[in-house]
Design a protein around this motif. Structure first.
Motif, PDB file in Angstrom:
ATOM      1  N   ALA B  19      70.945  39.107 -17.418  1.00  0.00           N
ATOM      2  CA  ALA B  19      70.255  38.798 -18.932  1.00  0.00           C
ATOM      3  C   ALA B  19      70.837  38.144 -19.938  1.00  0.00           C
ATOM      4  N   LEU B  20      70.374  37.276 -20.643  1.00  0.00           N
ATOM      5  CA  LEU B  20      70.894  36.537 -21.648  1.00  0.00           C
ATOM      6  C   LEU B  20      70.358  37.124 -23.155  1.00  0.00           C
ATOM      7  N   LEU B  22      67.944  37.265 -26.178  1.00  0.00           N
ATOM      8  CA  LEU B  22      66.971  36.513 -26.380  1.00  0.00           C
ATOM      9  C   LEU B  22      67.063  35.225 -27.299  1.00  0.00           C
ATOM     10  N   LEU B  25      68.627  32.194 -25.617  1.00  0.00           N
ATOM     11  CA  LEU B  25      67.421  31.408 -24.891  1.00  0.00           C
ATOM     12  C   LEU B  25      66.349  30.719 -25.866  1.00  0.00           C
ATOM     13  N   GLU B  26      65.984  31.256 -26.666  1.00  0.00           N
ATOM     14  CA  GLU B  26      65.043  30.671 -27.946  1.00  0.00           C
ATOM     15  C   GLU B  26      65.747  29.314 -28.606  1.00  0.00           C
ATOM     16  N   ALA B  28      68.154  27.318 -27.085  1.00  0.00           N
ATOM     17  CA  ALA B  28      68.161  26.555 -26.041  1.00  0.00           C
ATOM     18  C   ALA B  28      66.753  25.886 -25.756  1.00  0.00           C
ATOM     19  N   GLN B  29      65.751  26.630 -25.778  1.00  0.00           N
ATOM     20  CA  GLN B  29      64.564  26.287 -25.409  1.00  0.00           C
ATOM     21  C   GLN B  29      63.829  25.313 -26.650  1.00  0.00           C
ATOM     22  N   ARG B  30      64.367  25.650 -27.997  1.00  0.00           N
ATOM     23  CA  ARG B  30      63.628  24.715 -29.001  1.00  0.00           C
ATOM     24  C   ARG B  30      64.505  23.353 -28.784  1.00  0.00           C
TER      25      ARG B  30
END
Lengths: 369, 369
Positions: B19-20, B22, B25-26, B28-30
């Motif tokens: 798990a990373l 959240l 991840l958000e 990196a996604q953006r």
């Protein structure tokens, strides 16, 4: 002039890590928090989970289909880049073989591969383009060598100098090993003519961090038991690229790129046609510049991937890069070891970017010539 | 019971890739399509560009600050996972040293590291926990060995068996080498007590594909010139982790995780406090189960990262995993080599996930005991 103002994405001529297809990035972005049906990011799942094994299988299956990899070849997903392959190739194929390796030096990368091989065993340099600054390729007939030969190593495309073999050289019954890092997946090749093909992903196949090896199964027998586990092709082959935790995200991205090649582009024949058209447009801009832009490679050896040239002075080179950047044409500076200009026009660089660059070249010349 | 229904993210107890946070991840996604101000994805930029060099510098600076890495140590970002380190450590530190390496075998990973070292030079096994199924750790006083010693190798946390050193063992003037793959960044450690620390990122530090090495500068002198380039710590140190193209996305993610640790968590002292509280909650559930859940590790050697236990039968193990999965508690199956249950509760696994698992354990036992 940017590709999509809302995203602020620009035309990216980076030699690697290089441009990726927008559609691939969009899919990776959409699923980054949670792969559909998985409840976790692709970054967070076990490499031994059914979900990741399906991703790995899909990436391999698509590569095999795209490249028409025949039975009797194994596809591996490794780490460490081509630099680690420079050592793994002779560690696996040359050590204890009572044979020499042959290296064809067509540019900076072939030279570095050869240096690493010398640490592992006897090497014959059968051709070296240093005298003319690596601006050309050998004729087949100019190669020789004697005694038992473990393999002959070539670099299909030299990223720094911008020279590229048009097709596989004739090596008769020798084992041909190819560093295909910078033209992998850019065109169809006849895999059967190779004993081993390796390529880091960050040009045409995916992000940095994953390296693809395609090896004829018979050659796996050469990997000695005494090799360090991670450095043995045989170990990786026996474990189906899961000898240890691979670069899972990188493999996922290679799968998405392969899907894009199959479903959007339509395969490597079409990809090659597009790449030829892109390269023609840039080389035409060079050739019609009345000597303002001086291409590095001899015309019959020009790379379809890396277009290398110089302006009349290094000051003009700098100005060219600076002005191009201001127009949204990025990463055009030549490799730090050679200078000049390099436009890398890999698969994911769109025709529109190449057209924009060719126009910019004409305008820049009109102002400065 | 899932963490965020809208994202379909579940509580993820995977041993790695794990798990990373959240928030990481958000972010990196953006930014996945275009890093702010860059015009390209972090996946598409040169590792030698100013933008990437700033990312690399930021990741290193944050790691140094979090771990209080003193001057005289170099931080490297490599590829190949801990498995490649199993070989690089003896290749660099043992080869041609006219000395033995000492290995402390506390579980499956220590054993595999030792096997690879034997391929490179003479090895002394100074302690081996095999007789009791690797359920405990040695007392310092039980270690011996003789002659010149190149280094002593330990595994700070054994991911498969779930045993963990509480602090650095006393090794006097020996060079201590530590595989810290599965507890790296989970707590403060005294870096000065180590000659070399290595860790694959995919537990607490980032995604699979990047491996961190922290090495005392004096030890870089042991890397022989004859080593393959990619396998020499000295080469990587001289090039500031840019000997070749590194796993750029992995390094970017390590930087984001380190930022989360600094800015959200508040550092490793607080991270350790949270990890202790999480582990206590699960071990309490074990200890209060009247023998229904049998922990593998001896209580004084229990890992704060990997909680390993068994139910009264392997059928119940299977049912436990299946029912937990249905409740959004994922990846609880023990390593394929030992079976049973393993709850990996690395930094990014939230307290809420651990509480949910402890509750599930009580409910499951009430129904089945």
């Amino acid at each position: 002039m940017s590709q999509d103002k809302s995203l602020s994405r620009q035309f990216n001529f980076c030699a690697g890590p290089a441009a990726l297809p927008l559609r691939v990035l969009e899919q990776a972005q959409r699923d980054l928090l949670s792969l559909p049906g998985t409840g976790a990011s692709v970054l967070e799942i076990s490499h031994r989970s059914p979900v990741f094994k399906a991703i790995l299988h899909d990436a391999e299956t698509r590569l095999r289909r795209l490249m028409a990899v025949p039975d009797g070849y194994t596809v591996l997903f490794l780490q460490g880049g081509s630099r680690l392959q420079f050592s793994m190739v002779p560690m696996n194929l040359l050590r204890d073989q009572a044979a020499d390796a042959q290296y064809v030096l067509t540019g900076s990368w072939g030279l570095k591969a050869c240096e690493q091989a010398r640490l592992e065993g006897p090497v014959q340099v059968v051709w070296d383009g240093a005298a003319t600054g690596y601006d050309r390729l050998p004729d087949d007939s100019s190669w020789d060598g004697s005694g038992r030969i473990a393999y002959r190593h070539i670099t299909s495309n030299e990223t720094i100098q911008g020279v590229q073999f048009r097709s596989e050289p004739e090596v008769k019954d020798l084992v041909l090993v190819c560093d295909a890092s910078s033209d992998f997946l850019s065109r169809p090749i006849d895999v059967q003519r190779y004993g081993l093909i390796y390529a880091c992903a960050q040009k045409n196949a995916g992000p940095a961090g994953v390296t693809i090896v395609i090896i004829r199964d018979q050659l796996l027998e050469r990997s000695a038991d005494s090799l360090p586990g991670y450095l043995s092709y045989r170990e990786h082959a026996q474990e189906g690229s899961l000898y240890n935790t691979p670069c899972t995200f990188g493999i996922y991205m290679v799968g998405l790129v392969a899907q894009w090649l199959e479903e959007e582009v339509g395969g490597l024949v079409e990809m090659n046609r597009r790449n030829q058209a892109k390269a023609s447009e840039l080389y035409d801009a060079l050739d019609s510049s009345e000597g303002f832009y001086q291409g590095h490679a001899q015309p019959d050896c020009r790379s379809l991937m890396n277009v290398t040239f110089r302006l009349p002075s290094s000051e003009l080179d700098d100005l060219f890069v600076e002005r191009a950047e201001a127009e949204g044409l990025c990463a055009l500076r030549g490799h730090r070891s050679v200078g000049g200009i390099r436009a890398s026009i890999y698969n994911a660089v769109p025709r529109a970017g190449v057209t924009a660059l060719a126009e910019f070249m004409r305008e820049f010349r009109d102002k400065k010539a």
